[in-house]
Design a protein around this motif. Structure first.
Motif, PDB file in Angstrom:
ATOM      1  N   ASN A  89     -28.453  33.983  38.618  1.00  6.91           N
ATOM      2  CA  ASN A  89     -29.124  34.606  39.770  1.00  6.91           C
ATOM      3  C   ASN A  89     -28.174  34.981  40.905  1.00  6.91           C
ATOM      4  O   ASN A  89     -28.495  34.803  42.078  1.00  6.91           O
ATOM      5  N   GLU A  90     -27.015  35.502  40.578  1.00  2.00           N
ATOM      6  CA  GLU A  90     -26.060  35.925  41.608  1.00  2.00           C
ATOM      7  C   GLU A  90     -25.836  37.425  41.459  1.00  2.00           C
ATOM      8  O   GLU A  90     -25.891  37.963  40.355  1.00  2.00           O
ATOM      9  N   THR A  91     -25.569  38.100  42.555  1.00  2.00           N
ATOM     10  CA  THR A  91     -25.339  39.540  42.484  1.00  2.00           C
ATOM     11  C   THR A  91     -23.910  39.839  42.052  1.00  2.00           C
ATOM     12  O   THR A  91     -22.993  39.054  42.316  1.00  2.00           O
ATOM     13  N   PRO A  92     -23.699  40.956  41.388  1.00  3.98           N
ATOM     14  CA  PRO A  92     -22.343  41.351  41.020  1.00  3.98           C
ATOM     15  C   PRO A  92     -21.408  41.456  42.236  1.00  3.98           C
ATOM     16  O   PRO A  92     -20.219  41.151  42.120  1.00  3.98           O
ATOM     17  N   ASP A  93     -21.927  41.880  43.386  1.00  4.00           N
ATOM     18  CA  ASP A  93     -21.085  41.946  44.588  1.00  4.00           C
ATOM     19  C   ASP A  93     -20.530  40.573  44.952  1.00  4.00           C
ATOM     20  O   ASP A  93     -19.352  40.435  45.300  1.00  4.00           O
ATOM     21  N   ARG A  94     -21.372  39.564  44.891  1.00  2.36           N
ATOM     22  CA  ARG A  94     -20.924  38.205  45.210  1.00  2.36           C
ATOM     23  C   ARG A  94     -19.950  37.687  44.157  1.00  2.36           C
ATOM     24  O   ARG A  94     -18.945  37.061  44.482  1.00  2.36           O
ATOM     25  N   ILE A  95     -20.248  37.949  42.897  1.00  2.00           N
ATOM     26  CA  ILE A  95     -19.347  37.520  41.824  1.00  2.00           C
ATOM     27  C   ILE A  95     -17.989  38.188  41.990  1.00  2.00           C
ATOM     28  O   ILE A  95     -16.944  37.546  41.851  1.00  2.00           O
ATOM     29  N   ALA A 128     -16.651  39.140  44.767  1.00  2.00           N
ATOM     30  CA  ALA A 128     -15.997  38.484  45.905  1.00  2.00           C
ATOM     31  C   ALA A 128     -15.410  37.139  45.485  1.00  2.00           C
ATOM     32  O   ALA A 128     -14.298  36.776  45.894  1.00  2.00           O
ATOM     33  N   TYR A 129     -16.140  36.386  44.645  1.00  2.00           N
ATOM     34  CA  TYR A 129     -15.613  35.101  44.160  1.00  2.00           C
ATOM     35  C   TYR A 129     -14.356  35.324  43.320  1.00  2.00           C
ATOM     36  O   TYR A 129     -13.357  34.611  43.470  1.00  2.00           O
ATOM     37  N   PHE A 130     -14.415  36.319  42.421  1.00  2.00           N
ATOM     38  CA  PHE A 130     -13.242  36.636  41.606  1.00  2.00           C
ATOM     39  C   PHE A 130     -12.049  36.980  42.490  1.00  2.00           C
ATOM     40  O   PHE A 130     -10.936  36.511  42.273  1.00  2.00           O
ATOM     41  N   ARG A 131     -12.261  37.807  43.494  1.00  2.00           N
ATOM     42  CA  ARG A 131     -11.176  38.237  44.371  1.00  2.00           C
ATOM     43  C   ARG A 131     -10.594  37.063  45.146  1.00  2.00           C
ATOM     44  O   ARG A 131      -9.379  36.950  45.300  1.00  2.00           O
ATOM     45  N   GLN A 132     -11.445  36.160  45.614  1.00  2.00           N
ATOM     46  CA  GLN A 132     -10.966  34.981  46.338  1.00  2.00           C
ATOM     47  C   GLN A 132     -10.049  34.145  45.448  1.00  2.00           C
ATOM     48  O   GLN A 132      -8.995  33.693  45.885  1.00  2.00           O
ATOM     49  N   ILE A 133     -10.435  33.969  44.198  1.00  2.00           N
ATOM     50  CA  ILE A 133      -9.609  33.193  43.276  1.00  2.00           C
ATOM     51  C   ILE A 133      -8.329  33.950  42.928  1.00  2.00           C
ATOM     52  O   ILE A 133      -7.246  33.368  42.870  1.00  2.00           O
ATOM     53  N   PHE A 173     -26.477  34.697  33.728  1.00  2.00           N
ATOM     54  CA  PHE A 173     -27.916  34.894  33.559  1.00  2.00           C
ATOM     55  C   PHE A 173     -28.527  35.518  34.809  1.00  2.00           C
ATOM     56  O   PHE A 173     -28.389  35.000  35.908  1.00  2.00           O
ATOM     57  N   GLN A 174     -29.192  36.645  34.626  1.00  2.00           N
ATOM     58  CA  GLN A 174     -29.863  37.378  35.693  1.00  2.00           C
ATOM     59  C   GLN A 174     -28.922  37.714  36.861  1.00  2.00           C
ATOM     60  O   GLN A 174     -29.310  37.656  38.019  1.00  2.00           O
ATOM     61  N   CYS A 175     -27.705  38.057  36.549  1.00  2.00           N
ATOM     62  CA  CYS A 175     -26.715  38.449  37.559  1.00  2.00           C
ATOM     63  C   CYS A 175     -26.564  39.970  37.510  1.00  2.00           C
ATOM     64  O   CYS A 175     -25.675  40.501  36.858  1.00  2.00           O
ATOM     65  N   ARG A 176     -27.453  40.642  38.179  1.00  2.00           N
ATOM     66  CA  ARG A 176     -27.411  42.104  38.203  1.00  2.00           C
ATOM     67  C   ARG A 176     -28.032  42.591  39.506  1.00  2.00           C
ATOM     68  O   ARG A 176     -28.677  41.846  40.222  1.00  2.00           O
ATOM     69  N   SER A 177     -27.797  43.837  39.766  1.00  2.00           N
ATOM     70  CA  SER A 177     -28.396  44.455  40.949  1.00  2.00           C
ATOM     71  C   SER A 177     -28.598  45.936  40.684  1.00  2.00           C
ATOM     72  O   SER A 177     -28.006  46.500  39.762  1.00  2.00           O
ATOM     73  N   ASP A 178     -29.410  46.551  41.504  1.00  2.00           N
ATOM     74  CA  ASP A 178     -29.642  47.990  41.368  1.00  2.00           C
ATOM     75  C   ASP A 178     -28.433  48.810  41.807  1.00  2.00           C
ATOM     76  O   ASP A 178     -28.248  49.934  41.362  1.00  2.00           O
ATOM     77  N   SER A 179     -27.598  48.241  42.661  1.00  2.00           N
ATOM     78  CA  SER A 179     -26.462  48.994  43.210  1.00  2.00           C
ATOM     79  C   SER A 179     -25.229  48.975  42.308  1.00  2.00           C
ATOM     80  O   SER A 179     -24.311  49.742  42.513  1.00  2.00           O
ATOM     81  N   LEU A 229     -15.951  43.713  35.992  1.00  2.00           N
ATOM     82  CA  LEU A 229     -15.518  43.137  37.279  1.00  2.00           C
ATOM     83  C   LEU A 229     -14.313  42.227  37.074  1.00  2.00           C
ATOM     84  O   LEU A 229     -13.346  42.272  37.835  1.00  2.00           O
ATOM     85  N   ALA A 230     -14.375  41.385  36.046  1.00  2.00           N
ATOM     86  CA  ALA A 230     -13.272  40.448  35.778  1.00  2.00           C
ATOM     87  C   ALA A 230     -11.995  41.195  35.404  1.00  2.00           C
ATOM     88  O   ALA A 230     -10.913  40.869  35.901  1.00  2.00           O
ATOM     89  N   LEU A 231     -12.114  42.199  34.554  1.00  2.00           N
ATOM     90  CA  LEU A 231     -10.934  42.979  34.173  1.00  2.00           C
ATOM     91  C   LEU A 231     -10.352  43.719  35.371  1.00  2.00           C
ATOM     92  O   LEU A 231      -9.129  43.810  35.515  1.00  2.00           O
ATOM     93  N   GLY A 232     -11.222  44.243  36.223  1.00  2.00           N
ATOM     94  CA  GLY A 232     -10.741  44.939  37.414  1.00  2.00           C
ATOM     95  C   GLY A 232      -9.993  44.018  38.366  1.00  2.00           C
ATOM     96  O   GLY A 232      -9.058  44.439  39.044  1.00  2.00           O
TER      97      GLY A 232
END
Length: 116
Positions: A24-30, A32-37, A55-61, A69-72
């Motif tokens: 239940n997390e948005t890709p934008d937040r994920i 941001a977490y990846f970038r912080q690490i 699980f259920q980590c998606r958004s309309d945007s 995201l991880a590869l980027g």
């Protein structure tokens, strides 16, 4: 949340494999977490990344995948990035030997995760 504290799991003294999963997390937040690490001072000790179930980590945007995201973010580290959807929330879980010495190896069509 422990990055930069005395409990920071990204040790300067040990190599490590990162494991990510979420619910239940948005890709934008994920992202941001990846970038912080990625910006962590000890990212050079990372020897691989495992992407579990998001699980259920998606958004309309955002229409892309978590893998994109991880590869980027981590793609230029020249380390294996492996997707194992059977790890994480809302799936029949595999056992992850967190804090143990492990080895990952990957060929096309085959992935091994072994405690050593």
């Amino acid at each position: 949340l422990l990055l930069g504290t005395k409990y920071d799991p990204l040790s300067p003294n040990k190599e490590y494999i990162l494991f990510f999963e979420d619910i239940n997390e948005t890709p934008d937040r994920i992202s941001a977490y990846f970038r912080q690490i990625y910006l962590h001072k000890n990212i050079n000790k990372c020897r691989g990344i495992i992407l579990g179930n998001f699980f259920q980590c998606r958004s309309d945007s955002y229409q892309g995948s978590i893998e994109e995201l991880a590869l980027g973010c981590f793609g230029n580290l020249n380390i294996p990035i492996i997707k194992i959807p059977e790890i994480g929330h809302a799936v029949e879980n595999m056992i992850m030997p967190i804090g143990q010495t492990v080895e990952i190896s990957s060929n096309v069509g085959e992935i091994k995760l072994e405690a050593i």
